[in-house]
Design an enzyme around this catalytic site. Structure first.
Site, PDB file in Angstrom:
ATOM      1  N   GLU A 197       0.841  -1.196   0.000  1.00 20.38           N
ATOM      2  CA  GLU A 197       0.000   0.000   0.000  1.00 20.38           C
ATOM      3  C   GLU A 197       0.880   1.252   0.000  1.00 20.38           C
ATOM      4  O   GLU A 197       1.489   1.579   1.022  1.00 20.38           O
ATOM      5  CB  GLU A 197      -0.907   0.017   1.228  1.00 20.38           C
ATOM      6  CG  GLU A 197      -1.794   1.252   1.322  1.00 20.38           C
ATOM      7  CD  GLU A 197      -2.601   1.296   2.599  1.00 20.38           C
ATOM      8  OE1 GLU A 197      -3.495   2.151   2.694  1.00 20.38           O
ATOM      9  OE2 GLU A 197      -2.329   0.487   3.516  1.00 20.38           O
ATOM     10  N   GLU A 245     -12.287   3.731   4.514  1.00 20.55           N
ATOM     11  CA  GLU A 245     -11.618   4.204   5.714  1.00 20.55           C
ATOM     12  C   GLU A 245     -12.172   5.592   6.030  1.00 20.55           C
ATOM     13  O   GLU A 245     -11.939   6.544   5.287  1.00 20.55           O
ATOM     14  CB  GLU A 245     -10.102   4.288   5.504  1.00 20.55           C
ATOM     15  CG  GLU A 245      -9.416   2.939   5.481  1.00 20.55           C
ATOM     16  CD  GLU A 245      -7.907   3.082   5.514  1.00 20.55           C
ATOM     17  OE1 GLU A 245      -7.248   2.245   6.155  1.00 20.55           O
ATOM     18  OE2 GLU A 245      -7.374   4.027   4.893  1.00 20.55           O
TER      19      GLU A 245
END
Length: 291
Positions: free
Chosen positions: A147, A241
């Site tokens: 990521e 998120e």
């Protein structure tokens, strides 16, 4: 078929048997297919309780992780580097134990503010470690995601191009790129272009607005992101998120620099996000013909 997920930190940072059960049940009731659990320390994750909570709620699991400064694969200290590699290896084993397809996150360095750029030697060191971890992932039947995160939260991999280059250096077969729109909004010059360049390696997506609050209420072009992914035929999962100090420990809220109350009610934030993702993907699919 793409599935929609919600990060466990939307609900709580204290992941135990009771909170896991409550978070999984709430996420499923709202309509989510998945919940992502962040592994702070693989030694402390209650794997059995996590599996039980997801099974009883009827929701799928995804796993995230972030290496710490004391367990940093990129460290010039061989003990710290070895500890980091062992940490990622254990997280891969947990993914296999939980029958999840992958673990991903900051798997190439630490969640840390670095004072200097990585050297060529450090890049090579990380590529060699990832090659070994790629082999281990293949043995376990899972995958490992990288990521890219912004410059204030790590180094080495801040963009998709950097992540792709590291995967090529490691000659990996079980590694993929994990997108996160919060970080992409900071670091990528052209999000649609980098998605197109790296389409073959894209495996997972975090959806977050530029302020990491309620998805769809900030400046990030959520609809444009979905259109870019639909254009390259992306079929992976999407997990939101959306963070607020109300749901997190003071230490974690501070680590994420959450100085404002973005929202007060986790379930409301999760509902708003799911609606935004469903709407964005549906409209993108109707408007775009994959190349």
């Amino acid at each position: 078929m793409a599935q929609f997920g919600v990060h466990a930190l939307v609900f709580t940072s204290d992941w135990n048997a009771a909170s896991a059960k409550a978070a999984c049940q709430t996420a499923r009731e709202i309509g989510y297919d998945l919940i992502e659990v962040l592994i702070f320390d693989p030694a402390t994750l209650d794997v059995a309780a996590t599996a039980r909570a997801a099974r009883e709620a009827g929701i799928g699991l995804r796993l995230g992780m972030a290496l710490s400064a004391g367990s940093d694969i990129s460290s010039i200290d061989p003990v710290e580097a070895a500890r980091g590699e062992a940490t990622v290896a254990r997280c891969l084993e947990i993914a296999s134990e939980l029958s999840t397809p992958a673990v991903s996150g900051i798997t190439y360095a630490a969640f840390n503010s670095y004072a200097a750029a990585p050297t060529a030697a450090q890049r090579a060191q990380v590529a060699e470690a990832l090659a070994r971890l790629d082999t281990r992932a293949g043995q376990l039947g899972v995958k490992l995601g990288l990521e890219p995160v912004n410059r204030y939260e790590s180094y080495l991999v801040n963009t998709l191009d950097q992540g792709a280059e590291l995967i090529r250096m490691s000659e990996a077969r079980n590694l993929f790129l994990h997108m996160d729109t919060f970080h992409m909004n900071i670091e990528e010059a052209d999000i649609a272009a980098t998605i197109q360049r790296n389409a073959a390696l894209l495996g997972y997506a975090h959806l977050a607005d530029n302020h990491r609050g309620l998805l769809g209420t900030g400046a990030f072009d959520v609809k444009g992101f979905f259109r870019a992914l639909c254009a390259v035929g992306y079929s992976g999962d999407y997990t939101v998120e959306s963070f607020s100090p109300v749901a997190l420990s003071p230490d974690l809220a501070g680590g994420l620099r959450l100085w404002r109350q973005a929202w007060q009610e986790p379930a409301h934030a999760a509902r708003v996000a799911l609606e935004a993702m469903q709407r964005g993907l549906s409209e993108a699919r109707a408007a775009v013909t994959p190349w």
